[in-house]
Write a protein that holds these residues in place. Structure first.
Motif, PDB file in Angstrom:
ATOM      1  N   UNK A  73      11.718  -1.612  -3.656  1.00  0.00           N
ATOM      2  CA  UNK A  73      10.380  -1.578  -3.092  1.00  0.00           C
ATOM      3  C   UNK A  73      10.306  -1.755  -1.590  1.00  0.00           C
ATOM      4  N   UNK A  74      11.428  -2.002  -0.947  1.00  0.00           N
ATOM      5  CA  UNK A  74      11.407  -2.158   0.501  1.00  0.00           C
ATOM      6  C   UNK A  74      11.183  -0.843   1.218  1.00  0.00           C
ATOM      7  N   UNK A  75      11.066  -0.930   2.527  1.00  0.00           N
ATOM      8  CA  UNK A  75      10.879   0.275   3.326  1.00  0.00           C
ATOM      9  C   UNK A  75      10.417  -0.049   4.726  1.00  0.00           C
ATOM     10  N   UNK A  76      10.004   0.993   5.426  1.00  0.00           N
ATOM     11  CA  UNK A  76       9.478   0.869   6.784  1.00  0.00           C
ATOM     12  C   UNK A  76       7.959   0.881   6.721  1.00  0.00           C
ATOM     13  N   UNK A  77       7.345  -0.097   7.343  1.00  0.00           N
ATOM     14  CA  UNK A  77       5.890  -0.204   7.323  1.00  0.00           C
ATOM     15  C   UNK A  77       5.404  -0.649   8.695  1.00  0.00           C
TER      16      UNK A  77
ATOM     17  N   UNK B  24       0.671  -4.982   9.969  1.00  0.00           N
ATOM     18  CA  UNK B  24      -0.600  -5.000   9.256  1.00  0.00           C
ATOM     19  C   UNK B  24      -0.555  -4.326   7.905  1.00  0.00           C
ATOM     20  N   UNK B  25       0.526  -3.648   7.624  1.00  0.00           N
ATOM     21  CA  UNK B  25       0.656  -2.937   6.362  1.00  0.00           C
ATOM     22  C   UNK B  25       1.081  -3.835   5.215  1.00  0.00           C
ATOM     23  N   UNK B  26       1.280  -3.202   4.058  1.00  0.00           N
ATOM     24  CA  UNK B  26       1.610  -3.932   2.831  1.00  0.00           C
ATOM     25  C   UNK B  26       2.776  -3.272   2.106  1.00  0.00           C
ATOM     26  N   UNK B  27       3.488  -4.098   1.362  1.00  0.00           N
ATOM     27  CA  UNK B  27       4.546  -3.632   0.476  1.00  0.00           C
ATOM     28  C   UNK B  27       4.556  -4.508  -0.767  1.00  0.00           C
ATOM     29  N   UNK B  28       5.059  -3.949  -1.864  1.00  0.00           N
ATOM     30  CA  UNK B  28       5.263  -4.725  -3.076  1.00  0.00           C
ATOM     31  C   UNK B  28       6.718  -4.588  -3.497  1.00  0.00           C
ATOM     32  N   UNK B  29       7.417  -5.693  -3.488  1.00  0.00           N
ATOM     33  CA  UNK B  29       8.804  -5.720  -3.912  1.00  0.00           C
ATOM     34  C   UNK B  29       8.886  -6.062  -5.398  1.00  0.00           C
TER      35      UNK B  29
ATOM     36  N   UNK C  54      16.757  -5.738  -0.733  1.00  0.00           N
ATOM     37  CA  UNK C  54      16.003  -4.559  -0.323  1.00  0.00           C
ATOM     38  C   UNK C  54      15.518  -4.769   1.106  1.00  0.00           C
ATOM     39  N   UNK C  55      15.719  -3.763   1.938  1.00  0.00           N
ATOM     40  CA  UNK C  55      15.395  -3.883   3.359  1.00  0.00           C
ATOM     41  C   UNK C  55      13.901  -3.663   3.606  1.00  0.00           C
ATOM     42  N   UNK C  56      13.306  -4.575   4.340  1.00  0.00           N
ATOM     43  CA  UNK C  56      11.924  -4.441   4.796  1.00  0.00           C
ATOM     44  C   UNK C  56      11.937  -4.418   6.316  1.00  0.00           C
ATOM     45  N   UNK C  57      11.388  -3.365   6.874  1.00  0.00           N
ATOM     46  CA  UNK C  57      11.306  -3.224   8.323  1.00  0.00           C
ATOM     47  C   UNK C  57       9.856  -3.028   8.710  1.00  0.00           C
ATOM     48  N   UNK C  58       9.373  -3.902   9.588  1.00  0.00           N
ATOM     49  CA  UNK C  58       7.992  -3.834  10.055  1.00  0.00           C
ATOM     50  C   UNK C  58       8.017  -3.456  11.530  1.00  0.00           C
ATOM     51  N   UNK C  59       7.574  -2.248  11.800  1.00  0.00           N
ATOM     52  CA  UNK C  59       7.663  -1.729  13.167  1.00  0.00           C
ATOM     53  C   UNK C  59       6.662  -0.598  13.350  1.00  0.00           C
ATOM     54  N   UNK C  60       6.156  -0.495  14.583  1.00  0.00           N
ATOM     55  CA  UNK C  60       5.267   0.614  14.905  1.00  0.00           C
ATOM     56  C   UNK C  60       6.058   1.763  15.506  1.00  0.00           C
TER      57      UNK C  60
END
Length: 114
Positions: A8-12, A15-20, A108-114
């Motif tokens: 469920x990880x990813x690039x967001x 202010x965004x959302x993710x569900x792992x 799982x990798x979570x990346x928060x970036x604009x």
């Protein structure tokens, strides 16, 4: 043999959302507290949230309180982490585990970036 498979990880954007999700096997899932940890580059792994075996009691790190929600489905042997209002400092590899800890999964990798 305990197996923990995170997804469920990813690039967001900020202010965004993710569900792992974390699918667990090899132990009696419904009898264990489950946890989510994260590890950012160059930092130690830290506890983000935990949930009791019944799901009634949850605890959160101060840094994520009010933004993240941990939940579990004992019928599916799965634990979830819903992450809202994500910040760049949330960027990390996220891992689930039971308590007491077992060998770690791949995360799982979570990346928060604009």
């Amino acid at each position: 043999q305990v197996q923990l498979v995170e997804s469920g990880g990813g690039l967001v954007q900020p202010g965004g959302s993710l569900r792992l999700s974390c699918a667990a096997s090899g132990f009696t899932f419904s009898t264990y507290t489950m946890t989510w940890y994260r590890q950012a580059p160059g930092k130690e792994r830290e506890l983000v949230a935990d949930i009791s075996s019944s799901g009634v009691i949850t605890n959160y790190a101060d840094s994520v309180k009010g933004r993240f929600t941990i939940a579990r489905d004992n019928g599916k042997n799965t634990v979830y982490l819903t992450m809202n209002n994500l910040k760049p400092e949330d960027t990390a590899v996220y891992y689930c585990n039971k308590w007491p800890l077992s060998p770690w999964g791949q995360g799982t990798q979570v990346t928060v970036s604009s």
